[in-house]
Design a protein around this motif. Structure first.
Motif, short mmCIF file in Angstrom:
data_model
loop_
_atom_site.label_atom_id
_atom_site.label_comp_id
_atom_site.label_asym_id
_atom_site.label_seq_id
_atom_site.Cartn_x
_atom_site.Cartn_y
_atom_site.Cartn_z
N LEU A 149 -14.31 -13.37 11.64
CA LEU A 149 -14.15 -13.90 10.42
C LEU A 149 -12.69 -14.10 10.20
O LEU A 149 -12.29 -15.30 9.71
CB LEU A 149 -14.62 -13.00 9.26
CG LEU A 149 -16.00 -12.93 9.24
CD1 LEU A 149 -16.62 -12.07 8.08
CD2 LEU A 149 -16.85 -14.25 9.22
N LYS A 150 -11.89 -13.31 10.57
CA LYS A 150 -10.28 -13.63 10.56
C LYS A 150 -10.00 -14.91 11.14
O LYS A 150 -9.16 -15.65 10.78
CB LYS A 150 -9.57 -12.49 11.28
CG LYS A 150 -8.00 -12.54 11.19
CD LYS A 150 -7.10 -11.36 11.84
CE LYS A 150 -5.58 -11.61 11.49
NZ LYS A 150 -5.23 -10.61 12.07
N VAL A 151 -10.58 -15.13 12.54
CA VAL A 151 -10.17 -16.36 13.08
C VAL A 151 -10.67 -17.53 12.63
O VAL A 151 -10.10 -18.68 12.20
CB VAL A 151 -10.65 -16.30 14.64
CG1 VAL A 151 -10.42 -17.57 15.23
CG2 VAL A 151 -9.91 -15.18 15.24
N ILE A 152 -12.16 -17.39 12.06
CA ILE A 152 -12.68 -18.33 11.19
C ILE A 152 -12.04 -18.79 10.00
O ILE A 152 -11.70 -19.99 9.55
CB ILE A 152 -14.29 -18.32 11.10
CG1 ILE A 152 -14.80 -17.90 12.33
CG2 ILE A 152 -14.80 -19.25 10.01
CD1 ILE A 152 -16.30 -17.46 11.97
N LYS A 153 -11.52 -17.93 9.34
CA LYS A 153 -10.67 -17.94 8.21
C LYS A 153 -9.34 -18.79 8.20
O LYS A 153 -9.02 -19.68 7.58
CB LYS A 153 -10.38 -16.71 7.57
CG LYS A 153 -9.83 -16.90 6.26
CD LYS A 153 -9.66 -15.49 5.34
CE LYS A 153 -9.12 -15.73 3.87
NZ LYS A 153 -8.89 -14.32 3.17
N GLU A 154 -9.07 -18.53 9.43
CA GLU A 154 -7.61 -19.29 9.98
C GLU A 154 -7.78 -20.81 10.11
O GLU A 154 -7.04 -21.46 9.75
CB GLU A 154 -7.08 -18.50 11.07
CG GLU A 154 -6.30 -17.11 10.82
CD GLU A 154 -5.98 -16.53 11.98
OE1 GLU A 154 -4.99 -15.42 12.09
OE2 GLU A 154 -6.16 -17.02 12.98
N GLN A 155 -9.04 -21.00 10.57
CA GLN A 155 -9.40 -22.34 10.96
C GLN A 155 -9.83 -23.08 9.70
O GLN A 155 -9.21 -24.18 9.46
CB GLN A 155 -10.48 -22.32 12.08
CG GLN A 155 -10.21 -21.80 13.54
CD GLN A 155 -11.25 -21.81 14.41
OE1 GLN A 155 -12.68 -21.73 13.82
NE2 GLN A 155 -11.30 -21.57 15.70
N LEU A 156 -10.36 -22.52 8.97
CA LEU A 156 -10.44 -23.03 7.75
C LEU A 156 -9.50 -23.39 6.90
O LEU A 156 -9.11 -24.26 6.28
CB LEU A 156 -11.76 -22.20 6.83
CG LEU A 156 -13.03 -22.11 7.20
CD1 LEU A 156 -14.06 -21.01 6.45
CD2 LEU A 156 -13.71 -23.48 7.00
N GLU A 157 -8.28 -22.47 6.83
CA GLU A 157 -7.13 -22.69 6.31
C GLU A 157 -6.52 -23.98 6.84
O GLU A 157 -5.79 -24.55 6.11
CB GLU A 157 -6.33 -21.41 6.26
CG GLU A 157 -6.67 -20.07 5.49
CD GLU A 157 -6.04 -18.86 5.66
OE1 GLU A 157 -6.32 -18.03 4.71
OE2 GLU A 157 -5.35 -18.84 6.59
N ALA A 158 -6.51 -24.02 8.06
CA ALA A 158 -5.88 -25.23 8.88
C ALA A 158 -6.52 -26.38 8.40
O ALA A 158 -5.83 -27.47 8.10
CB ALA A 158 -5.92 -24.97 10.39
N ILE A 159 -7.97 -26.54 8.28
CA ILE A 159 -8.67 -27.41 7.69
C ILE A 159 -8.02 -27.89 6.16
O ILE A 159 -7.87 -28.92 5.97
CB ILE A 159 -10.24 -27.29 7.75
CG1 ILE A 159 -10.60 -27.07 9.25
CG2 ILE A 159 -10.89 -28.36 6.99
CD1 ILE A 159 -12.00 -26.68 9.31
N ASP A 160 -7.98 -26.86 5.55
CA ASP A 160 -7.57 -27.15 4.04
C ASP A 160 -6.23 -27.75 4.04
O ASP A 160 -6.06 -28.55 2.98
CB ASP A 160 -7.76 -25.82 3.20
CG ASP A 160 -9.09 -25.08 3.19
OD1 ASP A 160 -9.13 -23.85 2.79
OD2 ASP A 160 -10.12 -26.01 3.39
N SER A 161 -5.46 -27.37 4.73
CA SER A 161 -4.02 -27.75 4.84
C SER A 161 -3.88 -29.42 5.54
O SER A 161 -2.87 -29.71 5.51
CB SER A 161 -3.03 -26.66 5.56
OG SER A 161 -3.44 -26.63 7.02
N GLY A 162 -5.01 -29.60 6.25
CA GLY A 162 -5.00 -30.96 6.72
C GLY A 162 -4.60 -30.82 8.30
O GLY A 162 -4.45 -31.80 9.14
N ALA A 163 -4.11 -29.76 8.65
CA ALA A 163 -3.89 -29.44 10.16
C ALA A 163 -5.22 -29.63 11.22
O ALA A 163 -4.73 -29.85 12.57
CB ALA A 163 -3.11 -28.25 10.38
#
Length: 267
Positions: free
Chosen positions: A65-79
């Motif tokens: 989940l930690k990695v998935i959350k980081e990916q989602l945060e990247a999506i949210d930031s537009g990265a």
């Protein structure tokens, strides 16, 4: 939509998902559904797609989940982004590596997709998106091959016998001549069950039935002259017109309800 409706949308692809699982993912900060003034969760289509992404990443890529959350945060930031088609393609794996266009990806494209796990390339998340809300005429085609027994309906809709009797008494569900039910009865029962979570009983839903009957009568009135024509294919043309008009009426109904709710809430 309610958490029960979200469950119904996800279970065809993720049979093991539960309400507790969704609440856990919310507690971990992976989804952030809105809350009504009374505290109920209200999920959007974007929330559903976000859940679909999380569950697919856990199932197919074995990501924590930690990695998935980081990916989602990247999506949210537009990265980074994740497309709906790509997410759903991952939810239905096993198509032999053939792209949506029917073209087999090149070696460079496959290597760019990332490492393989279980013989299948593991691609990084891309773009989150929103599914259009318009109803298609094809959604209104009747499937006469599906015949469900009462037991089948109770099992698939996850309701009890008493609740089904209430729906039948309110004329919301009507069994066929031989006592069988169709697939729409399952969808209706699931929807009624979800609405019951808000305190709406079957008798409260009669207003929806009356409104639907009036809309159906108007559509049938418009298509009747074509159906009565003696021209070859007249009935098929009338049925197509009915489907198109019904789809338009459902989209219009949805927009009107949305506008009325917004107005009643002072929006």
């Amino acid at each position: 939509m309610s958490i029960g409706s979200v469950l119904d949308l996800l279970r065809p692809d993720f049979p093991d998902v539960t309400i507790s699982k969704i609440r856990f993912l919310e507690a971990e900060g992976l989804i952030r559904p809105e809350r009504t003034p009374s505290g109920y969760r209200r999920f959007s289509i974007a929330d559903v797609e976000r859940l679909r992404f999380v569950l697919t990443a856990q199932r197919d890529q074995y990501l924590p989940l930690k990695v998935i959350k980081e990916q989602l945060e990247a999506i949210d930031s537009g990265a980074a982004t994740l497309g709906v088609r790509e997410a759903r393609a991952r939810a239905h794996p096993g198509h032999g590596g053939v792209a949506e266009s029917g073209r087999v990806p090149t070696e460079s494209e496959q290597s760019a997709a990332g490492p393989e796990r279980g013989g299948r390339p593991v691609a990084p998340p891309r773009r989150l998106g929103v599914v259009p809300s318009e109803v298609s005429p094809d959604d209104l085609r009747f499937d006469h091959e599906i015949r469900l027994t009462r037991s089948d309906l109770l099992d698939q809709a996850q309701i009890d016998d008493r609740f089904l009797n209430d729906l039948i008494r309110a004329n919301l569900i009507t069994p066929g001549v031989a006592g069988y039910f169709d697939a729409d009865a399952v969808t209706l029962a699931k929807t009624a069950r979800a609405m019951a979570e808000f305190g709406l009983e079957a008798r409260h839903l009669r207003a929806f039935k009356l409104a639907a009957d009036r809309e159906a009568a108007l559509v049938a009135q418009i298509a009747a002259p074509i159906a009565k024509s003696r021209d070859a294919g007249a009935r098929a043309r009338a049925e197509e017109m009915v489907r198109e008009l019904a789809a338009l009426s459902l989209t219009l109904h949805s927009c009107l309800v949305k506008a009325s709710v917004r107005s009643s809430l002072g929006g």
